[in-house]
Design a protein around this motif. Sequence first.
Motif, short mmCIF file in Angstrom:
data_model
loop_
_atom_site.label_atom_id
_atom_site.label_comp_id
_atom_site.label_asym_id
_atom_site.label_seq_id
_atom_site.Cartn_x
_atom_site.Cartn_y
_atom_site.Cartn_z
N LEU A 37 0.86 -1.36 -0.06
CA LEU A 37 -0.10 -0.23 -0.02
C LEU A 37 0.88 1.18 0.03
CD1 LEU A 37 -2.75 -0.97 2.62
CD2 LEU A 37 -3.02 -0.48 0.23
N GLY A 38 1.93 1.27 0.42
CA GLY A 38 2.75 2.26 0.56
C GLY A 38 2.56 3.24 1.80
N GLU A 39 1.92 2.57 2.68
CA GLU A 39 1.43 3.46 3.96
C GLU A 39 1.16 2.49 5.16
OE1 GLU A 39 -2.41 5.47 4.01
OE2 GLU A 39 -2.65 4.37 2.09
N GLY A 40 1.26 3.20 6.35
CA GLY A 40 0.96 2.35 7.62
C GLY A 40 2.26 1.38 7.73
N GLY A 41 2.01 0.48 8.66
CA GLY A 41 2.98 -0.47 8.90
C GLY A 41 2.05 -1.78 9.53
N PRO A 42 3.14 -2.82 9.80
CA PRO A 42 2.46 -4.17 10.33
C PRO A 42 1.33 -4.06 11.36
CG PRO A 42 4.86 -4.24 10.25
CD PRO A 42 4.56 -2.80 9.86
N ARG A 43 1.71 -3.06 12.16
CA ARG A 43 0.66 -2.97 13.34
C ARG A 43 -0.51 -2.33 12.98
NH1 ARG A 43 2.76 -3.49 18.77
NH2 ARG A 43 5.11 -3.84 18.56
N GLN A 44 -0.34 -1.30 12.01
CA GLN A 44 -1.84 -0.88 11.55
C GLN A 44 -2.64 -1.88 10.82
OE1 GLN A 44 1.35 0.70 11.32
NE2 GLN A 44 0.90 2.62 12.58
N VAL A 45 -1.80 -2.57 9.81
CA VAL A 45 -2.63 -3.77 9.21
C VAL A 45 -3.19 -4.59 10.18
CG1 VAL A 45 -2.24 -5.22 7.54
CG2 VAL A 45 -1.26 -3.34 7.16
N GLY A 46 -2.38 -5.05 11.23
CA GLY A 46 -2.96 -5.95 12.02
C GLY A 46 -4.28 -5.41 12.62
N ARG A 47 -4.24 -4.36 13.15
CA ARG A 47 -5.32 -3.75 13.70
C ARG A 47 -6.54 -3.59 12.78
NH1 ARG A 47 -7.81 -2.75 18.40
NH2 ARG A 47 -8.79 -0.57 18.50
N VAL A 48 -6.30 -3.27 11.32
CA VAL A 48 -7.44 -3.44 10.74
C VAL A 48 -7.93 -4.68 10.53
CG1 VAL A 48 -7.91 -3.02 8.30
CG2 VAL A 48 -6.62 -1.30 9.27
N MET A 49 -7.08 -5.48 10.34
CA MET A 49 -7.57 -6.91 10.20
C MET A 49 -8.32 -7.30 11.41
SD MET A 49 -7.02 -7.83 7.22
CE MET A 49 -7.39 -9.55 7.27
N ALA A 50 -8.04 -7.00 12.72
CA ALA A 50 -8.43 -7.35 14.17
C ALA A 50 -10.01 -6.74 13.89
CB ALA A 50 -7.55 -7.04 15.12
N LEU A 51 -10.17 -5.53 13.58
CA LEU A 51 -11.19 -4.78 13.62
C LEU A 51 -12.38 -5.36 12.72
CD1 LEU A 51 -10.23 -1.36 14.87
CD2 LEU A 51 -11.20 -3.18 16.42
N TYR A 52 -11.84 -5.44 11.36
CA TYR A 52 -12.69 -5.45 10.36
C TYR A 52 -12.39 -6.65 9.33
CZ TYR A 52 -12.86 -0.35 11.19
OH TYR A 52 -12.64 0.77 11.92
N GLY A 53 -11.44 -7.54 9.49
CA GLY A 53 -10.94 -8.56 8.64
C GLY A 53 -12.02 -9.74 8.47
N GLY A 54 -12.97 -9.88 9.43
CA GLY A 54 -13.86 -11.19 9.30
C GLY A 54 -14.61 -11.06 7.98
N ALA A 55 -14.90 -10.22 7.04
CA ALA A 55 -15.33 -10.39 5.88
C ALA A 55 -14.65 -10.70 4.67
CB ALA A 55 -16.28 -8.85 5.61
N VAL A 56 -13.30 -10.75 5.00
CA VAL A 56 -12.53 -10.80 3.76
C VAL A 56 -11.57 -12.45 4.12
CG1 VAL A 56 -12.10 -8.67 3.15
CG2 VAL A 56 -10.74 -9.54 4.67
N PRO A 57 -10.97 -12.79 3.43
CA PRO A 57 -10.13 -14.14 3.82
C PRO A 57 -9.10 -13.80 4.66
CG PRO A 57 -9.80 -13.61 1.42
CD PRO A 57 -10.82 -12.52 2.00
N TRP A 58 -9.26 -13.45 6.08
CA TRP A 58 -8.25 -13.09 6.81
C TRP A 58 -7.22 -13.99 7.20
CZ3 TRP A 58 -8.11 -16.71 10.40
CH2 TRP A 58 -9.03 -17.55 10.65
N TRP A 59 -7.28 -15.23 6.91
CA TRP A 59 -6.24 -16.16 7.02
C TRP A 59 -5.17 -15.97 6.08
CZ3 TRP A 59 -11.05 -17.15 5.32
CH2 TRP A 59 -11.25 -17.41 3.79
#
Length: 122
Positions: A37-59
Amino acid sequence: MGRMSEELPAYAERVLEVAERIPPGRVMTYGDVAEWLGEGGPRQVGRVMALYGGAVPWWRVVRSDGVPLPGHELRALEHYRAEATPLRLTAGGEARLDMRRARWDGDPGDPGRDGTRDEAHT
């Protein structure tokens, strides 16, 4: 995507779009997604996946060490086996992602793997 973008922060929407692009049987690390994406970092991505990732292939968005998501190991392993995601066994017999073979670089022209199965799939 089936989500309503007005309910999601723009960064979260972009992260989830990347997660949806990852082909079955492949994975990207949290850091890979941020780099792509060219922005954010691993922690920001992890936070997004924890909060909103259930609707996508989170695995398919994973830790760089190949350890399945804590608390979701069994569900993740079911998905990995169904998609023939490359796995390896640790010395203790635990299944881990074979990051060398499973990692996807985001190139849409490179959706496949070598197609071989390993001992963790048997």
